[in-house]
Design an enzyme around this catalytic site. Structure first.
Site, PDB file in Angstrom:
ATOM      1  CD  GLU A 185      -0.910   0.631   3.685  1.00  0.00           C
ATOM      2  OE1 GLU A 185      -1.211   1.825   3.558  1.00  0.00           O
ATOM      3  OE2 GLU A 185      -1.173  -0.067   4.669  1.00  0.00           O
ATOM      4  CB  VAL A 211      -6.056  -2.005   3.798  1.00  0.00           C
ATOM      5  CG1 VAL A 211      -6.417  -3.477   3.594  1.00  0.00           C
ATOM      6  CG2 VAL A 211      -4.823  -1.898   4.691  1.00  0.00           C
ATOM      7  CG  ASP A 245      -8.726  -1.129   5.657  1.00  0.00           C
ATOM      8  OD1 ASP A 245      -8.957  -0.470   4.625  1.00  0.00           O
ATOM      9  OD2 ASP A 245      -7.838  -0.838   6.481  1.00  0.00           O
ATOM     10  CE  LYS A 281      -1.587   1.711  12.949  1.00  0.00           C
ATOM     11  NZ  LYS A 281      -2.191   1.148  11.733  1.00  0.00           N
TER      12      LYS A 281
END
Length: 717
Positions: A57, A138, A174, A191
């Site tokens: 990406e 993404v 995503d 995350k």
């Protein structure tokens, strides 16, 4: 030759100034797919050779890190991919064009761009329409990689359900992209600023297979190898990961696979410190009212400050690790898919029928065509036009084999299709043909082509998915060496890989086989001429543009293709100029080729070759020898605009009927008239090859038509 062309070039320079703008607009319209979506040549070549390719990406460049860390990290990751023996394909949008595989200069451009956009699925249409630049997330990278045929994509971490997402409905695209795009995403999980539990629940709802890479099922949280949640399954090594991906693709579920790779232990030690910084950054983002897509960049920057750069170092380390693991998986996947293809081809070859003996072998593409014909003289892009849509079956090789089969021959047709519904449909339609040489390949889609044509049958726009043609490899074709070596004539189309064309030409040289090359289009016309392979060809049937490219590839001075196209399109009555150019372009090739059949559209056909009893010899030659050369022009048969259904198969019908006449031992006049009648039938049919085509329908003595005009001679020697 230069003297002959000089007058033509002078006239064309005047015309060129007038028509350059129109031609350029036409090129942009016809190549709109390439205009929006561009695959780097290194990526295309690797995919064609079944070599591992890893998609990357670009938001990590435009939004993930500050300059120059973003640029150095991007180049380091590409270097890691290359060191592992794979081809990197960084995806980005530059001036409205989606690019799969960026050059070094393009990476620099994105890394230093002042106000790049963060481009997700939602943003792609707008960014393209405005000609803007940005980094792909993404979801957008998955879309581009899948369209390019890349099955493995490496990133740092994917997006997810944001905290309080059950109320705000702030859920990354995503996740939905993973639910509808069949590609493997290698990441370090998500995350911890996100709601990891709800993210995993959402992925389950989307039908996404989530697997942790390693001995544990513990789902990683980017900076930490442990999030407190588990994956549905785990894979211990690249081989197991590749098997999982193959299974997903084979089932045709149209959903992706998430391979979650824990951060390396030596960098995970600072995880607790980073987690504390993340919590502080989340609190500050909330107090400052930062929301939506601005949250992640803000938190990453803040965490980097609070950890004095340790989070950035850990971020880079996990991306490097993901790239290495992703390459290893891509290698294993490439091997397993090649093994499956080989097994499929071997199984198919075992089933080959004993009726594959033939005096002619045709090797080329098979397509399922969708033809949309407008009901108006001009089509307006960007809006719905009245018209009709029908399905037919094409591919240059298939068309020629179809034509020959309807004209009393039994050609062995060698090609490749997917093991899908389109393959079932086209093979069912081709029951009258010997398709025992057609391989049905798992993991590949049957080639499809969509054409939009005007009311009078002229092509306005064409889009094709032809990747499977690259699987008609020299290794597969070599399985038919016995049939090829004993054939009177072998026909190749320009869709074939260069290596396959070279292999057949080497057989032709060894066994004195006559080979007919049908270029298919100007871009592919050069293939045999990239080496001495062309010297083993006997026949070819190019148009003027393709003939230009053939000469140009050999280093011969030629008029620009654009000028030649303009001559034919703008000055259809300048027949003498057209014939002079065609003769001049044919002469160098006849040093080795036996005969050239130059198709001139509405201006008919020009035969160039050996003079024989007041005509051009079309008989298969047994050996090369010195000969007197000549050119013979046959006008086309008249077809009105009302009679014209499409123009996609006229040239193939002409070539097929010419070959049939040659193999039947007919004289040159009869062969050409058969070809012209077959082409006229094709123009008046919705199918590339008219289902009504028979020997009687192209017998000049039985078909009522206008008086056959006497062909005109243009002497070469």
């Amino acid at each position: 030759m230069l003297c002959l062309l000089s007058g033509f070039l002078n006239r064309m320079r005047i015309l060129k100034k007038t028509f350059t703008l129109v031609l350029r607009r036409g090129v942009n319209t016809l190549c709109s797919k390439d205009f929006l979506f561009k695959v780097h040549p290194s990526v295309s070549q690797a995919l064609a050779d079944n070599k591992p390719v890893v998609a990357l990406e670009s938001t990590i460049i435009t939004h993930g890190m500050p300059y120059p860390h973003n640029l150095s990290t991007a180049k380091e990751v590409e270097a890691i991919v290359q060191a592992e023996g794979a081809t990197p394909a960084t995806v980005g949008v530059i001036e409205g064009e989606i690019r799969v595989g960026l050059s070094s200069d393009e990476l620099d451009y994105l890394a230093q761009f002042k106000s790049p956009l963060k481009v997700s699925r939602r943003d792609l249409p707008y960014v393209i329409s405005k000609g803007l630049s940005g980094g792909t997330t993404v979801s957008a990278t998955m879309i581009a990689a899948h369209r390019a045929g890349i099955p493995v994509f490496v990133t740092g971490g994917i997006g997810g359900v944001h905290r309080d997402g059950q109320n705000s409905l702030d859920i990354s695209a995503d996740l939905t992209e993973l639910g509808r795009t069949p590609i493997a995403v290698v990441s370090a999980g998500v995350k911890s600023i996100l709601d990891i539990g709800r993210t995993l629940e959402f992925l389950e709802t989307q039908g996404v297979c989530v697997a942790t890479y390693g001995a544990s099922k513990s789902f990683p949280a980017f900076f930490s190898p442990h999030s407190g949640f588990t994956s549905a399954c785990h894979v211990c090594n690249p081989s197991e990961a590749a098997k999982l991906i193959v299974s997903t693709l084979s089932l045709g579920l149209q959903s992706g696979v998430l391979i979650a790779v824990p951060i390396p232990e030596e960098h995970a030690a600072v995880g607790q410190q980073i987690e504390e910084a993340i919590q502080a950054a989340v609190t500050e983002a909330s107090s400052q009212g930062i929301t939506g897509r601005d949250v992640t960049p803000f938190i990453l920057q803040k965490v980097n400050e609070l950890t004095h750069g340790k989070s950035l170092q850990a971020n880079i380390a996990l991306i490097h690790n993901n790239a290495k693991v992703g390459c290893q998986i891509a290698w294993e996947l490439s091997k397993k898919m090649s093994e499956r293809t080989s097994k499929s081809q071997a199984h198919h070859f075992e089933r080959l029928s004993t009726d594959s003996e033939s005096d002619i072998v045709v090797i080329g593409g098979t397509n399922v065509d969708f033809i949309a014909k407008g009901k108006t003289k001009t089509l307006r892009f960007g809006q719905t036009n009245p018209g009709s849509v029908c399905q037919s079956f094409g591919g240059v090789g298939r068309n020629i084999a179809d034509s020959l089969s309807r004209l009393g021959r039994r050609p062995l047709f060698i090609s490749a299709t997917g093991a899908d519904a389109n393959s079932d449909a086209v093979l069912n339609y081709c029951k009258h043909m010997n398709t025992s040489g057609v391989a049905r390949l798992e993991e590949w889609s049957t080639a499809t082509y969509c054409s939009v044509i005007t009311e009078n049958g002229e092509l306005s726009l064409g889009l094709g998915d032809m990747d499977i043609h690259q699987q008609i490899t020299d290794q597969y074709v070599s399985k038919f060496e016995r049939q090829l070596s004993s054939a009177t004539l072998v026909c190749l189309d320009g869709n074939l890989p260069v290596s396959t064309i070279n292999y057949v030409c080497s057989l032709a040289k060894k066994h004195n086989i006559n080979v007919w090359y049908e270029p298919t289009d100007a871009k592919k016309a050069c293939k045999p001429f990239l080496s001495d392979a062309w010297k083993s060809l006997s026949y070819s049937s190019p148009n003027l543009a393709e003939l230009c490219i053939m000469n140009e590839t050999l280093g011969i001075t030629t008029p620009e293709v654009e000028d030649v196209v303009t001559l034919v399109a703008v000055l259809p009555n300048a027949l003498d100029d057209i014939l002079n150019v065609a003769v001049a372009l044919s002469r160098p090739l006849l040093e080795h080729l036996h005969c050239l059949v130059v198709t001139l559209g509405p201006n008919g056909v020009l035969l160039c070759g050996e003079h024989d009893a007041g005509s051009v010899s079309l008989k298969p030659r047994k050996q090369k020898r010195r000969r007197q050369l000549c050119a013979l022009h046959y006008p086309a048969l008249t077809v009105t605009a009302e009679e014209t259904m499409n123009v996609s198969g006229a040239g193939d019908s002409l070539a097929g009927a010419l070959m049939a006449g040659i193999l039947q031992g007919k004289d040159t006049d009869s062969c050409v008239r058969m070809g012209l009648l077959a082409a006229r039938m094709s123009l008046a049919s919705p199918h590339p090859i008219s289902p009504k085509l028979t020997l009687d329908s192209v017998d000049p003595n039985k078909v009522q038509t206008q008086a056959w005009p006497k062909p005109d001679f243009v002497w070469i020697d």
